[in-house]
Structures are given as C-alpha cells and as structure tokens.
Design a protein around this motif. Structure first.
Motif, PDB file in Angstrom:
ATOM      1  N   MET A   1       0.749  -1.855  -0.126  1.00  0.00           N
ATOM      2  CA  MET A   1      -0.030   0.206  -0.190  1.00  0.00           C
ATOM      3  C   MET A   1       1.059   1.126  -0.440  1.00  0.00           C
ATOM      4  O   MET A   1       1.747   0.918   0.806  1.00  0.00           O
ATOM      5  CB  MET A   1      -0.824  -0.058   1.574  1.00  0.00           C
ATOM      6  N   VAL A   2       0.503   2.034  -0.439  1.00  0.00           N
ATOM      7  CA  VAL A   2       1.582   3.383  -1.261  1.00  0.00           C
ATOM      8  C   VAL A   2       0.302   4.668  -0.457  1.00  0.00           C
ATOM      9  O   VAL A   2      -1.062   5.137  -0.498  1.00  0.00           O
ATOM     10  CB  VAL A   2       1.860   3.926  -1.632  1.00  0.00           C
ATOM     11  N   ARG A   3       0.830   5.449   0.343  1.00  0.00           N
ATOM     12  CA  ARG A   3       0.078   6.633   0.136  1.00  0.00           C
ATOM     13  C   ARG A   3       1.224   8.183  -0.301  1.00  0.00           C
ATOM     14  O   ARG A   3       2.663   8.412  -0.122  1.00  0.00           O
ATOM     15  CB  ARG A   3       0.199   6.933   1.682  1.00  0.00           C
ATOM     16  N   VAL A   4       0.273   8.969  -1.179  1.00  0.00           N
ATOM     17  CA  VAL A   4       0.542  10.310  -1.779  1.00  0.00           C
ATOM     18  C   VAL A   4       0.891  11.147  -0.670  1.00  0.00           C
ATOM     19  O   VAL A   4       0.975  11.461   0.215  1.00  0.00           O
ATOM     20  CB  VAL A   4      -0.116  10.793  -2.954  1.00  0.00           C
ATOM     21  N   LEU A   5       2.334  11.569  -0.662  1.00  0.00           N
ATOM     22  CA  LEU A   5       3.007  12.520   0.694  1.00  0.00           C
ATOM     23  C   LEU A   5       2.939  14.363  -0.573  1.00  0.00           C
ATOM     24  O   LEU A   5       2.773  14.872  -0.245  1.00  0.00           O
ATOM     25  CB  LEU A   5       4.844  12.164   0.312  1.00  0.00           C
ATOM     26  N   ASP A   6       3.443  14.203  -1.852  1.00  0.00           N
ATOM     27  CA  ASP A   6       3.086  15.712  -2.353  1.00  0.00           C
ATOM     28  C   ASP A   6       3.364  14.885  -4.075  1.00  0.00           C
ATOM     29  O   ASP A   6       4.267  14.031  -4.060  1.00  0.00           O
ATOM     30  CB  ASP A   6       4.606  15.645  -2.024  1.00  0.00           C
ATOM     31  N   LYS A   7       3.511  15.755  -4.453  1.00  0.00           N
ATOM     32  CA  LYS A   7       3.300  15.350  -6.667  1.00  0.00           C
ATOM     33  C   LYS A   7       3.273  17.323  -6.702  1.00  0.00           C
ATOM     34  O   LYS A   7       3.060  17.872  -6.491  1.00  0.00           O
ATOM     35  CB  LYS A   7       1.834  14.902  -7.029  1.00  0.00           C
ATOM     36  N   ALA A   8       3.711  16.897  -7.793  1.00  0.00           N
ATOM     37  CA  ALA A   8       4.776  19.061  -8.387  1.00  0.00           C
ATOM     38  C   ALA A   8       4.606  18.353 -10.112  1.00  0.00           C
ATOM     39  O   ALA A   8       5.399  17.097 -10.670  1.00  0.00           O
ATOM     40  CB  ALA A   8       6.071  18.942  -8.217  1.00  0.00           C
ATOM     41  N   ALA A   9       4.208  18.991 -10.979  1.00  0.00           N
ATOM     42  CA  ALA A   9       4.816  18.889 -12.224  1.00  0.00           C
ATOM     43  C   ALA A   9       4.812  20.403 -13.206  1.00  0.00           C
ATOM     44  O   ALA A   9       3.915  21.429 -12.156  1.00  0.00           O
ATOM     45  CB  ALA A   9       3.868  18.229 -12.995  1.00  0.00           C
ATOM     46  N   VAL A  10       6.087  20.394 -14.181  1.00  0.00           N
ATOM     47  CA  VAL A  10       5.828  21.383 -14.775  1.00  0.00           C
ATOM     48  C   VAL A  10       6.048  21.912 -16.015  1.00  0.00           C
ATOM     49  O   VAL A  10       6.280  19.510 -16.420  1.00  0.00           O
ATOM     50  CB  VAL A  10       7.053  22.646 -14.515  1.00  0.00           C
ATOM     51  N   GLN A  11       5.345  22.222 -16.862  1.00  0.00           N
ATOM     52  CA  GLN A  11       5.429  21.766 -18.559  1.00  0.00           C
ATOM     53  C   GLN A  11       6.488  23.725 -19.314  1.00  0.00           C
ATOM     54  O   GLN A  11       5.372  24.363 -19.542  1.00  0.00           O
ATOM     55  CB  GLN A  11       4.706  21.486 -19.697  1.00  0.00           C
ATOM     56  N   PRO A  12       7.301  23.917 -19.222  1.00  0.00           N
ATOM     57  CA  PRO A  12       7.714  25.457 -19.892  1.00  0.00           C
ATOM     58  C   PRO A  12       7.848  25.274 -21.058  1.00  0.00           C
ATOM     59  O   PRO A  12       7.611  26.257 -21.518  1.00  0.00           O
ATOM     60  CB  PRO A  12       9.118  24.489 -19.356  1.00  0.00           C
ATOM     61  N   ARG A  13       7.833  24.370 -21.612  1.00  0.00           N
ATOM     62  CA  ARG A  13       7.566  24.211 -23.251  1.00  0.00           C
ATOM     63  C   ARG A  13       6.485  23.098 -23.236  1.00  0.00           C
ATOM     64  O   ARG A  13       6.682  22.005 -22.977  1.00  0.00           O
ATOM     65  CB  ARG A  13       8.118  23.894 -24.202  1.00  0.00           C
ATOM     66  N   ARG A  14       5.303  23.389 -24.584  1.00  0.00           N
ATOM     67  CA  ARG A  14       4.143  22.650 -24.290  1.00  0.00           C
ATOM     68  C   ARG A  14       4.037  22.076 -25.937  1.00  0.00           C
ATOM     69  O   ARG A  14       3.254  20.875 -25.753  1.00  0.00           O
ATOM     70  CB  ARG A  14       2.704  23.333 -24.198  1.00  0.00           C
ATOM     71  N   GLY A 128      11.279  21.615 -27.406  1.00  0.00           N
ATOM     72  CA  GLY A 128       9.662  20.874 -27.310  1.00  0.00           C
ATOM     73  C   GLY A 128       9.723  20.650 -27.754  1.00  0.00           C
ATOM     74  O   GLY A 128       9.489  19.608 -28.724  1.00  0.00           O
ATOM     75  N   PRO A 129       8.526  19.689 -26.349  1.00  0.00           N
ATOM     76  CA  PRO A 129       7.988  20.080 -25.017  1.00  0.00           C
ATOM     77  C   PRO A 129       8.955  20.161 -24.798  1.00  0.00           C
ATOM     78  O   PRO A 129      10.190  18.985 -24.713  1.00  0.00           O
ATOM     79  CB  PRO A 129       6.716  19.070 -25.743  1.00  0.00           C
ATOM     80  N   ILE A 130       8.951  19.884 -23.522  1.00  0.00           N
ATOM     81  CA  ILE A 130       9.472  19.930 -21.914  1.00  0.00           C
ATOM     82  C   ILE A 130       8.848  19.592 -20.825  1.00  0.00           C
ATOM     83  O   ILE A 130       7.806  20.720 -20.433  1.00  0.00           O
ATOM     84  CB  ILE A 130      10.721  21.416 -21.452  1.00  0.00           C
ATOM     85  N   SER A 131       8.572  18.608 -20.404  1.00  0.00           N
ATOM     86  CA  SER A 131       7.803  18.352 -19.478  1.00  0.00           C
ATOM     87  C   SER A 131       8.811  17.649 -18.133  1.00  0.00           C
ATOM     88  O   SER A 131       9.705  16.677 -19.018  1.00  0.00           O
ATOM     89  CB  SER A 131       6.544  17.643 -19.534  1.00  0.00           C
ATOM     90  N   PHE A 132       8.264  18.065 -16.738  1.00  0.00           N
ATOM     91  CA  PHE A 132       9.072  17.308 -15.935  1.00  0.00           C
ATOM     92  C   PHE A 132       8.310  17.205 -14.274  1.00  0.00           C
ATOM     93  O   PHE A 132       7.006  17.559 -14.224  1.00  0.00           O
ATOM     94  CB  PHE A 132       9.879  17.930 -15.541  1.00  0.00           C
ATOM     95  N   SER A 133       7.974  15.719 -14.523  1.00  0.00           N
ATOM     96  CA  SER A 133       6.888  15.521 -12.729  1.00  0.00           C
ATOM     97  C   SER A 133       7.289  15.065 -12.207  1.00  0.00           C
ATOM     98  O   SER A 133       8.647  13.717 -12.185  1.00  0.00           O
ATOM     99  CB  SER A 133       5.855  15.121 -13.643  1.00  0.00           C
ATOM    100  N   GLY A 134       6.579  14.872 -11.005  1.00  0.00           N
ATOM    101  CA  GLY A 134       7.274  13.725  -9.393  1.00  0.00           C
ATOM    102  C   GLY A 134       6.280  14.031  -8.550  1.00  0.00           C
ATOM    103  O   GLY A 134       5.701  14.194  -8.343  1.00  0.00           O
ATOM    104  N   LEU A 135       6.558  12.211  -8.413  1.00  0.00           N
ATOM    105  CA  LEU A 135       5.605  11.844  -7.620  1.00  0.00           C
ATOM    106  C   LEU A 135       5.567  11.671  -6.268  1.00  0.00           C
ATOM    107  O   LEU A 135       6.561  10.545  -6.311  1.00  0.00           O
ATOM    108  CB  LEU A 135       4.726  10.555  -7.874  1.00  0.00           C
ATOM    109  N   ALA A 136       5.792  12.198  -5.017  1.00  0.00           N
ATOM    110  CA  ALA A 136       6.784  11.159  -3.975  1.00  0.00           C
ATOM    111  C   ALA A 136       5.661  10.960  -3.314  1.00  0.00           C
ATOM    112  O   ALA A 136       4.528  10.554  -3.102  1.00  0.00           O
ATOM    113  CB  ALA A 136       6.890  12.782  -2.880  1.00  0.00           C
ATOM    114  N   VAL A 137       5.893   8.807  -2.606  1.00  0.00           N
ATOM    115  CA  VAL A 137       4.983   8.161  -2.327  1.00  0.00           C
ATOM    116  C   VAL A 137       5.511   7.310  -0.512  1.00  0.00           C
ATOM    117  O   VAL A 137       6.193   7.328  -0.441  1.00  0.00           O
ATOM    118  CB  VAL A 137       4.287   7.042  -2.742  1.00  0.00           C
ATOM    119  N   GLN A 138       4.660   7.379   0.197  1.00  0.00           N
ATOM    120  CA  GLN A 138       5.191   6.335   1.398  1.00  0.00           C
ATOM    121  C   GLN A 138       5.369   5.114   0.887  1.00  0.00           C
ATOM    122  O   GLN A 138       3.881   4.858   1.088  1.00  0.00           O
ATOM    123  CB  GLN A 138       4.531   6.978   2.386  1.00  0.00           C
ATOM    124  N   THR A 139       6.049   4.329   1.222  1.00  0.00           N
ATOM    125  CA  THR A 139       5.372   2.914   1.138  1.00  0.00           C
ATOM    126  C   THR A 139       6.379   1.782   2.077  1.00  0.00           C
ATOM    127  O   THR A 139       6.093   2.519   3.192  1.00  0.00           O
ATOM    128  CB  THR A 139       6.521   2.071   0.195  1.00  0.00           C
TER     129      THR A 139
END
Length: 141
Positions: A1-14, A128-139
């Motif tokens: 089971m995992v619990r989402v701690l935080d998430k973030a994403a950017v897309q400087p160029r679409r 382009g494009p440029i996209s970068f994302s992160g998902l932090a989870v507790q495991t």
C-alpha cells in the motif's frame, strides 16, 4: 500500500517549436531544462519519489551524445545518455526517461533536470516539449 505525500509537475514548453529552440550547452556546462519542488513530511519513511521527464530535441550537426541528469538539492541522483542524429537521418526526438529516488529525508527538495552535449563539433537543440513531474509516496516494506 502507498500513500501520496506530494506531487509536482511543470511544462515549460508545451509543443515542438523551432522558433523557440535553444542550443544544448557543451560539457562540462549544462542547460537547465526544468525544476520542481517536493515536500517530504515527518513520519513518512520508507518513501520514494518517482520522476518522469520528456524533452524534445533536434539534431543540428553530427551525432551529438546528450547527457541528461536529474539533481536533488544540487546532488546528481540519476543520468542517462541519448545519441541525437542530424541531417540525412532522424532529426527530431522526444526523449523520455524516469528515475526513482528512495528514502528521501524530511523537508522540501528541489529536483532539476539538465542536458549537456558531450560530443565536440556537434550541435543539438531543445525544441520542445519539455515536461518534468514528480510523485512522492510513502511505501510499506
């Protein structure tokens, strides 16, 4: 089971756009492509951060070897290299890669993705494009 701690994403160029392209700098210099910040709260061990990047690149001259790196708080945690061909062959690439960062300490962490050209007398541009994302989870172990 995992619990989402935080998430973030950017897309400087679409999208792909030659008019807004820029040259990938020659090693040891590097081009900063995108940055995100993730927060790891107290009592969230064990954890992991899943990172995903897509970068649109165009070969201009020769066969450039592009080194992509991901840094956490200025320390490199991941790298991969991609050959980018130019005229007379493939020229446009969407380079996608993912990384995992395990058991990150409590606090705010800045993740940055960069690119650098490791081959002399070649040129590759970010188109382009440029996209970068992160998902932090507790495991759970």
């Amino acid at each position: 089971m995992v619990r989402v701690l935080d998430k973030a994403a950017v897309q400087p160029r679409r999208r792909f756009n030659l008019a807004n392209s820029f040259i990938i700098r020659r090693s040891p210099a590097r081009s900063r492509l995108a940055t995100i910040t993730l927060r790891i709260p107290m009592n969230s061990q064990p954890n992991r951060v899943d990172l995903l990047a897509t970068i649109g690149v165009r070969g201009v001259t020769g066969i450039a070897q592009i080194l992509f790196r991901i840094f956490r708080d200025g320390t490199e945690i991941f790298n991969t290299q991609q050959g980018i061909e130019s005229i007379g062959s493939e020229q446009n690439y969407a380079v996608t890669f993912q990384a995992e960062d395990r058991n990150v300490r409590v606090g705010n962490h800045v993740y940055t993705v960069t690119a650098e050209n490791r081959t002399a007398n070649t040129r590759a541009d970010v188109v382009g494009p440029i996209s970068f994302s992160g998902l932090a989870v507790q495991t759970r172990t």
